[in-house]
Write a protein that holds these residues in place. Structure first.
Motif, PDB file in Angstrom:
ATOM      1  N   THR A 160      43.691  13.229 -18.490  1.00 51.27           N
ATOM      2  CA  THR A 160      44.291  13.389 -17.117  1.00 51.27           C
ATOM      3  C   THR A 160      43.636  14.350 -16.216  1.00 51.27           C
ATOM      4  O   THR A 160      43.421  15.499 -16.626  1.00 51.27           O
ATOM      5  CB  THR A 160      45.860  13.612 -17.243  1.00 51.27           C
ATOM      6  N   ARG A 202      49.480   1.674 -18.112  1.00 52.49           N
ATOM      7  CA  ARG A 202      48.734   2.663 -17.853  1.00 52.49           C
ATOM      8  C   ARG A 202      47.549   2.863 -18.718  1.00 52.49           C
ATOM      9  O   ARG A 202      46.465   3.416 -18.316  1.00 52.49           O
ATOM     10  CB  ARG A 202      49.684   4.169 -17.825  1.00 52.49           C
ATOM     11  N   ALA A 223      43.711   3.410 -17.601  1.00 56.40           N
ATOM     12  CA  ALA A 223      42.955   4.623 -18.049  1.00 56.40           C
ATOM     13  C   ALA A 223      41.849   3.994 -18.880  1.00 56.40           C
ATOM     14  O   ALA A 223      40.359   4.461 -18.645  1.00 56.40           O
ATOM     15  CB  ALA A 223      43.616   5.305 -19.143  1.00 56.40           C
ATOM     16  N   THR A 249      47.324   9.082 -15.426  1.00 60.58           N
ATOM     17  CA  THR A 249      47.234   9.632 -17.000  1.00 60.58           C
ATOM     18  C   THR A 249      46.423   9.080 -17.926  1.00 60.58           C
ATOM     19  O   THR A 249      45.830   7.983 -17.871  1.00 60.58           O
ATOM     20  CB  THR A 249      48.599   9.254 -17.622  1.00 60.58           C
ATOM     21  N   GLY A 250      45.518  10.156 -18.427  1.00 60.54           N
ATOM     22  CA  GLY A 250      44.494   9.829 -19.228  1.00 60.54           C
ATOM     23  C   GLY A 250      44.811   9.184 -20.664  1.00 60.54           C
ATOM     24  O   GLY A 250      45.891   9.274 -21.122  1.00 60.54           O
ATOM     25  N   MET A 251      43.957   8.793 -21.422  1.00 64.44           N
ATOM     26  CA  MET A 251      44.067   7.980 -22.638  1.00 64.44           C
ATOM     27  C   MET A 251      44.650   8.816 -23.738  1.00 64.44           C
ATOM     28  O   MET A 251      45.419   8.626 -24.618  1.00 64.44           O
ATOM     29  CB  MET A 251      42.906   7.358 -23.041  1.00 64.44           C
ATOM     30  N   ALA A 266      39.265   6.945 -18.122  1.00 72.71           N
ATOM     31  CA  ALA A 266      40.060   8.092 -18.191  1.00 72.71           C
ATOM     32  C   ALA A 266      40.458   8.747 -19.470  1.00 72.71           C
ATOM     33  O   ALA A 266      41.364   8.300 -19.923  1.00 72.71           O
ATOM     34  CB  ALA A 266      41.144   7.801 -17.126  1.00 72.71           C
TER      35      ALA A 266
END
Length: 524
Positions: free
Chosen positions: A263, A251, A255, A306-308, A260
């Motif tokens: 989120t 993930r 991201a 999902t964002g970093m 990204a």
């Protein structure tokens, strides 16, 4: 571990791997294009298709030799430069490499000689079968290598053994059918098919521009157009499948590719272009297509990417869990019969690798402060600008290849091969593009995994050998000089083959008995 030694070891492996992969895609693609061309020869019995096959077989042979030579050097580096990596995961990682050597490589080596020297010793069908076996062996080699690499990206079917303090195989079936490895294999092989198609198309276009060997050039262009169009379409489709695999297994890489930082509400939009700012954790001047990223990554309208920032928080939790596992391992070293330590390890061993990230900052990860835990968690974020732009350039080239082969397919279908000189010039200029895309793809795959040598298991800075900077600089200089010379040799050989063309000198038949021998010319 000296950080300079780790960085130089990474540099050396990156140089040899990227150089090796200049040859692999052309070998993968040309092998099956030879099967197609020779199949036409067997079915039609037209000598011109024998000429076509033998010429491209010559290009295949030049490329094949250097691909083998550089590949062997690269594999030896796991022992010389990455000895702890080999010790810690050698039971798992070494198995696919051994199978590749024993099965696929020997299959290639056995049949490649028959392919080159068996034209007049085998039947037409027999020689076609030999050519197919060479193609099969070449692609099987890629399969086993990518199974090994896929395991580094998604280490399934293995577990840490406190008795040996190493990772060991627990389910070899899971290693073989790793979804990441399977997605990487089909995507990588399709990219190789595109590369070979562009080379055949470009050289054929060059001959048509020069008005030389037009009959062979037109036939080669037709095969390249059809094979290249199918391959370029499959690259995009299979690349999408690879992106979907990242949603479950990597993930953070996904991201970083999409910059990204946080989120978004589902479904997330796809950023076409923008300027990622790692300091402000935002993407400036971004242009987005709504919903597309969510659809690609989750195959749904309600799944989230999902964002970093959120993934860093998750990494902190896993580091804290890993600290418990690390303490349990230390207790088991003292008393292997400590059942409470064994139970704690069993509960938290999935996160042991995350605790090892702390070794960059402290000798005993179990003693790390919350500040160090947070710092180590942010180490799991790769270079976002590099990932962002590498992926977009690679994808743009992929769509350009579809356009190129679509035009070539239409032109070849209409039998107007030499009537669009502007397109022929573009086909020649396009020859380097697949290699650029492929090398950028490996940048995304490997740098996107950092800081891990094996995702979530072993940090890269712990995997290297105890070498000196001087030794590494010496070998880097040696490899660069040697590979540079080999590159010059290969390019000269291929250019000479293109200039000579597909003309074969047929052996002269012996003169009939009784034919008078011409007198030698008089000389002054």
């Amino acid at each position: 571990m000296d950080p300079g030694v780790v960085d130089l070891s990474r540099l050396q492996f990156a140089l040899t791997a990227l150089y090796h992969f200049l040859f692999v895609p052309l070998t993968l693609g040309l092998s099956f294009m030879l099967v197609i061309m020779e199949s036409v020869y067997v079915m039609t019995n037209r000598p011109v298709w024998r000429q076509v096959t033998r010429f491209w077989g010559k290009i295949f042979g030049i490329n094949f030799v250097l691909g083998v030579a550089t590949g062997l050097t690269m594999e030896f580096q796991f022992g010389t430069n990455w000895s702890y990596f080999s010790h810690y995961v050698g039971d798992i990682f070494g198995a696919p490499l051994a199978i590749e050597g024993l099965m696929a490589f020997f299959l290639e080596a056995t049949f490649v000689g028959l392919m080159f020297f068996g034209w007049d010793r085998l039947s037409k069908l027999g020689h076609l079968i030999v050519t197919f076996m060479v193609a099969l062996g070449t692609n099987l080699s890629a399969l086993w290598i990518l199974i090994a690499n896929g395991w580094m990206q998604n280490p399934v079917g293995a577990a840490f053994n406190p008795e040996t303090m190493r990772m060991e195989v627990s389910d070899f079936y899971a290693v073989l059918f790793n979804p990441v490895a399977q997605a990487k294999f089909v995507h990588t092989v399709s990219a190789g098919y595109v590369t070979a198609s562009v080379v055949v198309l470009g050289i054929s276009a060059f001959w048509l521009l020069k008005g030389r060997w037009t009959g062979i050039a037109k036939r080669s262009m037709t095969v390249a157009a059809a094979f290249g169009l199918a391959s370029s379409l499959s690259v995009v489709v299979l690349g999408d499948e690879s992106g979907y695999a990242l949603t479950d297994n990597q993930r953070m890489k996904l991201a970083a590719i999409e910059a990204a930082w946080h989120t978004e509400a589902a479904p997330a939009g796809l950023t076409l272009i923008g300027m990622p700012d790692s300091v402000a954790q935002t993407t400036r001047y971004s242009v987005q297509i709504p919903w597309v990223l969510g659809l690609i990554a989750t195959r749904s309208l309600d799944g989230t990417v999902t964002g970093m920032s959120e993934l860093v928080l998750k990494a902190q939790e896993r580091i804290a869990s890993g600290q418990i596992a690390y303490r349990a391992v230390e207790r088991l070293k003292i008393d292997p019969r400590d059942q409470s330590a064994r139970a704690a390890l069993e509960t938290h061993k999935r996160d042991l690798g995350y605790a090892l990230l702390l070794k960059r900052y402290i000798a005993d990860p179990s003693q790390a402060t919350p500040e160090l835990v947070e710092k180590a968690a942010w180490d799991t974020v790769p270079s976002v600008p590099l990932m962002f732009w590498s992926f977009r350039i690679m994808a743009a080239i992929g769509f350009l290849m579809i356009a190129l082969f679509s035009a070539a397919f239409v032109i070849a279908s209409l039998r107007r091969h030499d009537q669009y000189r502007g397109f022929l010039r573009l086909a020649v200029l396009a020859i380097p593009l697949p290699w650029i895309a492929i090398e950028l793809g490996w940048v995304v795959a490997e740098l996107g995994r950092q800081p891990w040598a094996i995702e979530g298991v072993l940090p890269t800075f712990l995997a290297s050998s105890s070498l000196t900077r001087g030794a590494l600089w010496t070998t880097i200089a040696g490899f660069t000089a040697l590979y540079g010379a080999l590159a010059v040799i290969e390019v000269r050989l291929i250019l000479a083959a293109i200039a000579h063309g597909p003309i074969e000198e047929e052996p002269q038949a012996p003169a009939p008995v009784g034919t008078p021998i011409p007198a030698a010319p008089l000389t002054a």
